[in-house]
Design a protein around this motif. Structure first.
Motif, PDB file in Angstrom:
ATOM      1  N   GLN A 202       0.828  -1.209   0.000  1.00  0.00           N
ATOM      2  CA  GLN A 202       0.000   0.000   0.000  1.00  0.00           C
ATOM      3  C   GLN A 202       0.862   1.258   0.000  1.00  0.00           C
ATOM      4  O   GLN A 202       0.598   2.192  -0.759  1.00  0.00           O
ATOM      5  CB  GLN A 202      -0.932   0.020   1.237  1.00  0.00           C
ATOM      6  N   ALA A 203       1.879   1.261   0.846  1.00  0.00           N
ATOM      7  CA  ALA A 203       2.733   2.449   0.946  1.00  0.00           C
ATOM      8  C   ALA A 203       3.437   2.706  -0.381  1.00  0.00           C
ATOM      9  O   ALA A 203       3.498   3.842  -0.861  1.00  0.00           O
ATOM     10  CB  ALA A 203       3.768   2.257   2.057  1.00  0.00           C
ATOM     11  N   LYS A 206       1.250   4.096  -3.194  1.00  0.00           N
ATOM     12  CA  LYS A 206       1.057   5.547  -3.060  1.00  0.00           C
ATOM     13  C   LYS A 206       2.298   6.307  -3.473  1.00  0.00           C
ATOM     14  O   LYS A 206       2.235   7.344  -4.130  1.00  0.00           O
ATOM     15  CB  LYS A 206       0.728   5.907  -1.606  1.00  0.00           C
ATOM     16  N   CYS A 207       3.445   5.811  -3.054  1.00  0.00           N
ATOM     17  CA  CYS A 207       4.706   6.488  -3.370  1.00  0.00           C
ATOM     18  C   CYS A 207       4.946   6.479  -4.874  1.00  0.00           C
ATOM     19  O   CYS A 207       5.351   7.486  -5.458  1.00  0.00           O
ATOM     20  CB  CYS A 207       5.840   5.804  -2.621  1.00  0.00           C
ATOM     21  N   ARG A 208       4.676   5.354  -5.530  1.00  0.00           N
ATOM     22  CA  ARG A 208       4.882   5.284  -6.979  1.00  0.00           C
ATOM     23  C   ARG A 208       3.930   6.242  -7.700  1.00  0.00           C
ATOM     24  O   ARG A 208       4.301   6.901  -8.672  1.00  0.00           O
ATOM     25  CB  ARG A 208       4.693   3.851  -7.500  1.00  0.00           C
ATOM     26  N   GLU A 209       2.703   6.335  -7.210  1.00  0.00           N
ATOM     27  CA  GLU A 209       1.749   7.268  -7.821  1.00  0.00           C
ATOM     28  C   GLU A 209       2.269   8.708  -7.703  1.00  0.00           C
ATOM     29  O   GLU A 209       2.246   9.482  -8.666  1.00  0.00           O
ATOM     30  CB  GLU A 209       0.385   7.156  -7.129  1.00  0.00           C
ATOM     31  N   LEU A 230       7.351  -2.627 -15.128  1.00  0.00           N
ATOM     32  CA  LEU A 230       8.395  -3.385 -14.430  1.00  0.00           C
ATOM     33  C   LEU A 230       8.887  -2.663 -13.180  1.00  0.00           C
ATOM     34  O   LEU A 230       9.386  -3.282 -12.247  1.00  0.00           O
ATOM     35  CB  LEU A 230       9.575  -3.665 -15.363  1.00  0.00           C
ATOM     36  N   LEU A 231       8.707  -1.331 -13.147  1.00  0.00           N
ATOM     37  CA  LEU A 231       9.136  -0.588 -11.953  1.00  0.00           C
ATOM     38  C   LEU A 231       8.282  -0.962 -10.738  1.00  0.00           C
ATOM     39  O   LEU A 231       8.738  -0.854  -9.605  1.00  0.00           O
ATOM     40  CB  LEU A 231       9.050   0.921 -12.191  1.00  0.00           C
ATOM     41  N   TYR A 232       7.037  -1.388 -10.993  1.00  0.00           N
ATOM     42  CA  TYR A 232       6.210  -1.855  -9.875  1.00  0.00           C
ATOM     43  C   TYR A 232       6.770  -3.177  -9.356  1.00  0.00           C
ATOM     44  O   TYR A 232       6.705  -3.462  -8.161  1.00  0.00           O
ATOM     45  CB  TYR A 232       4.745  -2.021 -10.301  1.00  0.00           C
ATOM     46  N   GLY A 233       7.313  -3.977 -10.266  1.00  0.00           N
ATOM     47  CA  GLY A 233       7.961  -5.221  -9.850  1.00  0.00           C
ATOM     48  C   GLY A 233       9.178  -4.920  -9.001  1.00  0.00           C
ATOM     49  O   GLY A 233       9.372  -5.512  -7.936  1.00  0.00           O
ATOM     50  N   ALA A 234       9.988  -3.954  -9.454  1.00  0.00           N
ATOM     51  CA  ALA A 234      11.177  -3.569  -8.688  1.00  0.00           C
ATOM     52  C   ALA A 234      10.754  -3.071  -7.308  1.00  0.00           C
ATOM     53  O   ALA A 234      11.372  -3.413  -6.296  1.00  0.00           O
ATOM     54  CB  ALA A 234      11.967  -2.505  -9.430  1.00  0.00           C
ATOM     55  N   ALA A 235       9.673  -2.277  -7.249  1.00  0.00           N
ATOM     56  CA  ALA A 235       9.210  -1.753  -5.953  1.00  0.00           C
ATOM     57  C   ALA A 235       8.772  -2.897  -5.039  1.00  0.00           C
ATOM     58  O   ALA A 235       8.996  -2.850  -3.824  1.00  0.00           O
ATOM     59  CB  ALA A 235       8.074  -0.757  -6.160  1.00  0.00           C
ATOM     60  N   SER A 236       8.180  -3.933  -5.614  1.00  0.00           N
ATOM     61  CA  SER A 236       7.730  -5.050  -4.771  1.00  0.00           C
ATOM     62  C   SER A 236       8.917  -5.770  -4.118  1.00  0.00           C
ATOM     63  O   SER A 236       8.762  -6.413  -3.087  1.00  0.00           O
ATOM     64  CB  SER A 236       6.896  -6.052  -5.576  1.00  0.00           C
ATOM     65  N   ILE A 296       2.959  -6.792  -9.532  1.00  0.00           N
ATOM     66  CA  ILE A 296       2.992  -5.609 -10.404  1.00  0.00           C
ATOM     67  C   ILE A 296       1.583  -5.048 -10.567  1.00  0.00           C
ATOM     68  O   ILE A 296       1.340  -3.858 -10.374  1.00  0.00           O
ATOM     69  CB  ILE A 296       3.587  -5.964 -11.795  1.00  0.00           C
ATOM     70  N   PHE A 297       0.630  -5.929 -10.905  1.00  0.00           N
ATOM     71  CA  PHE A 297      -0.715  -5.420 -11.161  1.00  0.00           C
ATOM     72  C   PHE A 297      -1.447  -5.084  -9.869  1.00  0.00           C
ATOM     73  O   PHE A 297      -2.242  -4.150  -9.830  1.00  0.00           O
ATOM     74  CB  PHE A 297      -1.502  -6.398 -12.048  1.00  0.00           C
ATOM     75  N   ALA A 298      -1.156  -5.806  -8.798  1.00  0.00           N
ATOM     76  CA  ALA A 298      -1.770  -5.460  -7.511  1.00  0.00           C
ATOM     77  C   ALA A 298      -1.381  -4.025  -7.144  1.00  0.00           C
ATOM     78  O   ALA A 298      -2.225  -3.220  -6.731  1.00  0.00           O
ATOM     79  CB  ALA A 298      -1.328  -6.433  -6.427  1.00  0.00           C
ATOM     80  N   MET A 299      -0.104  -3.685  -7.337  1.00  0.00           N
ATOM     81  CA  MET A 299       0.363  -2.352  -6.951  1.00  0.00           C
ATOM     82  C   MET A 299      -0.153  -1.291  -7.927  1.00  0.00           C
ATOM     83  O   MET A 299      -0.660  -0.248  -7.517  1.00  0.00           O
ATOM     84  CB  MET A 299       1.894  -2.310  -6.880  1.00  0.00           C
ATOM     85  N   TYR A 300      -0.056  -1.571  -9.207  1.00  0.00           N
ATOM     86  CA  TYR A 300      -0.509  -0.600 -10.211  1.00  0.00           C
ATOM     87  C   TYR A 300      -1.998  -0.299 -10.028  1.00  0.00           C
ATOM     88  O   TYR A 300      -2.421   0.855 -10.053  1.00  0.00           O
ATOM     89  CB  TYR A 300      -0.240  -1.125 -11.631  1.00  0.00           C
ATOM     90  N   LEU A 301      -2.793  -1.350  -9.818  1.00  0.00           N
ATOM     91  CA  LEU A 301      -4.250  -1.164  -9.794  1.00  0.00           C
ATOM     92  C   LEU A 301      -4.747  -0.476  -8.518  1.00  0.00           C
ATOM     93  O   LEU A 301      -5.871   0.004  -8.479  1.00  0.00           O
ATOM     94  CB  LEU A 301      -4.959  -2.507 -10.012  1.00  0.00           C
TER      95      LEU A 301
END
Ligand code: HEM
Ligand SMILES: *[C@@H]1O[C@H](CO)[C@@H](O)[C@H](O)[C@H]1NC(C)=O
Ligand SMILES: *[C@@H]1O[C@H](CO)[C@@H](O)[C@H](O)[C@H]1NC(C)=O
Ligand SMILES: *[C@@H]1O[C@H](CO)[C@@H](O)[C@H](O)[C@H]1NC(C)=O
Length: 398
Positions: A202-203, A206-209, A230-236, A296-301
């Motif tokens: 969750q954090a 928000k930060c990526r957004e 892929l950056l969402y993957g890196a963030a995970s 990736i999609f959990a974070m993006y969505l």
């Protein structure tokens, strides 16, 4: 072949911002000759030593000779007594470091060559390879094979290959005179503000957004394409790979893996080297590509943002990509679409996009795409003509 592809597609996919971002890449096209040329200030080590091998005394998961290990984690890293893999501060004169805190950490512990010139074997046992890669700046003089027409090997700093705008802790390429790879104290502090002691899904969503809208507002050359997923993957990786087995993505862990210290007045400062925290154990179950895709999609969505780029300051244009993205909006009809979109971003014939994750030698490229191809076939995705294995198809991104 890659260069040819780039040249041909330059015209075919005339997104204005792509040709701008390709300002970087067209300079590559103009190089013409294969005279290997390192980027200015790229650290140079005349006595390259490969990564210290995993030995019988300290087997870790038994990954060796380029083969994957037994997939079981939970052991201490580095193993007590394994001085070959102790932390050593990198020397800025000889040791290349780049945008990836994970690989920088691995190099600082000798799991990758300490000078940052690594082999594909060291990165991923499944991939063929005597070929080398710089984990940071262009070090072609040391990575290119003689006679390799793909000799312009940018290293992982290469913009819009894997490195992209909106990173958590790194500047956008065009906002910082090309410094898209160093740890930035302001950005790290912002991220830690979002995390509040736990850099979880969750954090970081928000930060990526927030990073997205910052870049979009400030960067006239902003580009956020499907590959930026892929950056969402890196963030995970912050909450999936950095915590010790069973632990959380707390402040001490983040500081250690990002090479940060905290001063007595609470400021984060660069300490010179990313490091595995004390008493750290590897996670028990492997973080598979499939799990990364799901994350990736959990974070993006959680906080979806539009795909596209700026044509000059504050002039955003949404992009279209196959059936998946229309006018910047993600359009996933089935969960399978998500996997197929990832497949497209990894194998699609983009110019300055993630079609070629890093400028890879053909054999390596084929090995990667062949693997991804199998996944795509399992999901029933339309197959790209350049998917490796000589498989051809009709689907091309529009
Ligand atoms: C073959 C393996 C890997 C490659 C080629 C790779 C490459 C990269 C690159 C090029 C970036 C920069 C993306 C950008 O922000 O523009 C990046 C970011 C990142 N990588 Fe890696 N990486 C690898 C493995 C890992 C591993 C194993 C970890 C964790 C243990 C990791 C953690 C991260 C994190 C947390 C970021 C985001 C940093 C930020 O946004 O500030 N990576 N990686
Ligand atoms: C760090 O990031 C901030 C915010 O984007 C920026 O203003 C600053 O110039 C960056 N610092 C460095 C040293 O690049
Ligand atoms: C960072 O902290 C470590 C451990 O407390 C200390 O040894 C090191 O000198 C510090 N480095 C900087 C640059 O503050
Ligand atoms: C994407 O498609 C929309 C509607 O079809 C169009 O208005 C827009 O210009 C397209 N974007 C680009 C970058 O071509």
């Amino acid at each position: 072949m890659l260069l040819l592809t780039l040249a041909v597609l330059q015209g075919a996919y005339a997104y204005p911002w792509v040709s701008r971002a390709a300002g970087v890449d067209s300079s590559i096209l103009q190089r013409g000759s294969i005279a290997a040329r390192d980027s200015a200030d790229c650290p140079f080590n005349a006595n390259h030593e490969p990564a210290a091998p995993v030995t019988a005394d300290f087997p870790y998961n038994n990954a060796k000779d380029g083969k994957p290990g037994n997939g079981k984690g939970g052991y201490l890293v580095p193993a007590p007594g394994d001085t070959a893999h102790e932390f050593r501060m990198p020397d800025p004169k000889t040791d290349i470091r780049g945008p990836c805190p994970g690989l920088n950490t691995a190099a600082n512990h000798g799991f990758l060559a300490r000078d940052g010139i690594v082999t594909y074997n060291e990165l991923d046992g499944d991939i063929v390879g005597t070929s080398k890669l710089s984990i940071g700046c262009d070090a072609s003089s040391r990575t290119a094979l003689t006679g390799n027409l793909l000799a312009e090997e940018l290293g992982l700093n290469g913009h819009n290959h894997f490195e992209a705008d909106t990173s958590l802790t790194r500047n956008d390429y065009f906002l910082a005179d090309g410094d898209n790879y160093r740890w930035n104290a302001t950005l790290f502090t912002h991220m830690m503000d979002y995390c509040q002691g736990n850099c979880d899904l969750q954090a970081l969503a928000k930060c990526r957004e927030a990073r997205y809208y910052e870049s979009r507002a400030e960067n006239g050359n902003f580009f956020f394409g499907p590959g930026s997923l892929l950056l969402y993957g890196a963030a995970s990786f912050l909450y999936e790979l950095f915590p010790t087995a069973g632990g959380t993505a707390d402040e001490v862990t983040m500081m250690s893996f990002f090479g940060a210290n905290k001063t007595s007045d609470g400021q984060y400062v660069w300490n010179g080297g990313e490091r595995i925290p004390p008493n750290w154990r590897a996670r028990v179950d492997p973080y598979t590509n499939f799990k990364v895709g799901r994350e990736i999609f959990a974070m993006y969505l959680l906080h979806p943002v539009a795909f596209g780029g700026n044509i000059g300051q504050n002039n955003f244009l949404g992009m279209n990509f196959s059936t998946y993205i229309q006018n910047g909006q993600l359009n996933l009809n089935t969960p399978y679409d998500a996997m197929c979109l990832l497949y497209q971003t990894l194998t699609g014939p983009f110019p300055a996009e993630l079609g070629n994750v890093i400028n890879l030698p053909v054999a390596v490229e084929n090995a990667i795409t062949a693997k991804i191809l199998r996944m795509a076939q399992n999901f029933g995705c339309p197959i790209n003509p350049n998917s490796g294995d000589g498989v051809s198809g009709t689907q091309t991104p529009q």
